[in-house]
Design a protein around this motif. Structure first.
Motif, short mmCIF file in Angstrom:
data_model
loop_
_atom_site.label_atom_id
_atom_site.label_comp_id
_atom_site.label_asym_id
_atom_site.label_seq_id
_atom_site.Cartn_x
_atom_site.Cartn_y
_atom_site.Cartn_z
N GLN B 27 1.01 -1.33 0.14
CA GLN B 27 0.07 -0.05 0.07
C GLN B 27 0.83 1.26 -0.03
N VAL B 28 0.83 2.08 -0.97
CA VAL B 28 1.87 3.33 -1.11
C VAL B 28 1.02 4.30 -0.37
N THR B 29 -0.34 4.60 -0.26
CA THR B 29 -0.87 5.69 0.33
C THR B 29 -1.76 5.12 1.38
N CYS B 30 -2.13 6.07 2.38
CA CYS B 30 -3.22 5.50 3.51
C CYS B 30 -3.82 6.66 3.70
N SER B 31 -5.35 6.68 4.01
CA SER B 31 -6.10 7.68 4.34
C SER B 31 -6.48 7.78 5.99
N SER B 32 -6.76 8.98 6.18
CA SER B 32 -6.89 9.51 7.49
C SER B 32 -7.93 8.44 7.98
N GLU B 33 -8.99 8.11 7.44
CA GLU B 33 -9.96 7.08 7.63
C GLU B 33 -9.32 5.74 8.08
N GLN B 34 -8.48 5.47 7.16
CA GLN B 34 -7.73 4.04 7.60
C GLN B 34 -6.84 4.17 8.76
N LEU B 35 -6.08 5.09 9.14
CA LEU B 35 -5.21 5.61 9.80
C LEU B 35 -6.43 5.47 11.35
N ALA B 36 -7.09 6.45 11.40
CA ALA B 36 -8.39 6.35 12.54
C ALA B 36 -8.67 5.00 12.79
N GLU B 37 -9.13 4.33 11.95
CA GLU B 37 -9.72 2.92 12.20
C GLU B 37 -8.77 2.22 13.00
N SER B 38 -7.38 2.12 12.64
CA SER B 38 -6.51 1.40 13.35
C SER B 38 -5.91 1.80 14.61
N ALA B 39 -6.05 3.29 14.88
CA ALA B 39 -5.56 4.06 16.15
C ALA B 39 -6.66 3.76 16.88
N GLY B 40 -7.95 3.69 16.55
CA GLY B 40 -8.87 3.91 17.34
C GLY B 40 -9.25 5.17 17.57
N VAL B 41 -9.32 6.10 16.95
CA VAL B 41 -9.67 7.75 17.21
C VAL B 41 -10.61 8.09 16.01
#
Lengths: 208, 208
Positions: B27-41
């Motif tokens: 995966q080259v880029t990631c979205s704030s949505e995806q980061l939020a999901e895995s960070a729980g925020v």
DNA sequence: TAGATTGTTAATCGATTAACAATC
DNA sequence: TAGATTGTTAATCGATTAACAATC
């Protein structure tokens, strides 16, 4: 008003309990000023926080030391016994099992789990290491209410699931993972490398 | 804008670093949505937090995974080496000395201190336990920048004073004590019994 | 009564989040 | 262009603290 204490206040109650437990034995009352000094917070903060717990301070006098201590212990649920299970019998898990602060205030470590066959069956401080597969039955049988996760990160979610399925509603997580769990399960995360990284950040700015 | 990142954001940067390090390798880029999901925020939280670090995300595309990882590591000061000294060679101190998370990201434990004569001179994981009296010289000689206090509470302040005098500006404190220290010294406290007591509080309200 | 110290108000501050224009 | 997703604004929310009336 019961149950509506702000989370920031709840997080400071253990600190106040420690401070009020440490005042000189001949001292009958203590002021918000004194508590603030030893807790390292603002006196107005102390008064606001303590206004949430029941028998109030007395204007012009302060807080009754023995009474405040009893109230805080009751409020924090330390008058009940809490049975703790620890998953992960590595260095951290073993250190936690023998941590003196645990037993001090009614927290009783009653089970220790690991997945490593060479560890299963060995004894740590009067506890026998049991396999993860037995979490369900043992947690129920020994009436565990708090689960501590001191496993490597890859086992953390599995162990959490087993704890939750067995009825544990409070988890202290030392693994660097964000645990998925149903609503109603309280997780507190303690992450040593996160703490170090935060220190490293401020190191870059301040002293150098 | 450098140096003005809010404390709440700083405390989440390590979490984002972990999350961005864990996205699929293709995966080259990631979205704030995806980061939020895995960070729980919250996704808005992620975007706001990441807006403080320098090469920004790209609208319509997201964040470049490799770049974001590099930026966060740099921002957190993980591109430098950090030399760590641990005081207290009990169970907790030993566990910390061998904690895999420490060495993983440039944190190097280079000294271990205790006051117990039966421990001084013994070796833990390639380190020799040294007496507290040598903190001053050893910390300076080995260029230690982070001090970890894993001593009993009664030794904590003395050890902190020695660390500070030797030039340490960042302290991670596991002892249940509020350390006095001069301005410019950053202390982070990790208190296991406090965490348990907070869990015990919520246990009383929710599940039961 | 005079002095001390709380409980509480109101002001301030900082953190979170919904919403959306900007823009790839 | 159409769709996606950021950066940023503004609203909201919660936490902190100075100030002071209440009261022992």
């Amino acid at each position: 008003m019961k149950g509506s204490i702000p989370t920031a206040t709840v997080a400071r109650l253990p600190l106040y309990l420690r401070c009020v437990s440490e005042v000189a034995p001949d001292q009958v009352t203590c002021s918000s000023e004194q508590l603030a000094e030893s807790a390292g917070v603002n006196p107005a903060q102390v008064r606001k926080d303590l206004s949430y717990v029941d028998p109030p301070g007395v204007r012009g006098v302060g807080y009754d030391v023995a009474e405040l201590r009893a109230v805080l212990r009751r409020e924090l649920g330390l008058t009940r016994e809490h049975r703790v299970a620890i998953a992960g019998a590595g260095n951290l898990g073993n250190a936690l099992t023998m941590y003196p602060g645990f037993n001090e205030s009614g927290f009783n470590v009653v089970a220790l789990f690991d997945t490593d066959p060479t560890k299963i069956g060995t004894r740590i401080d009067s506890l026998t290491v049991e396999p993860y597969e037995t979490i369900g039955t043992i947690v129920a049988a020994r009436d565990v209410s708090i689960g501590v996760i001191a496993t490597p990160v890859k086992a953390a979610q599995e162990v959490a699931d087993r704890f939750v399925e067995a009825g544990v509603r409070s988890i202290l997580n030392f693994a660097p993972a964000v645990l998925k769990r149903p609503a109603g399960v309280e997780v507190r995360r303690v992450d040593l490398s996160t703490e170090l990284q935060i220190l490293a950040y401020y190191e870059g700015r301040l002293g150098g």
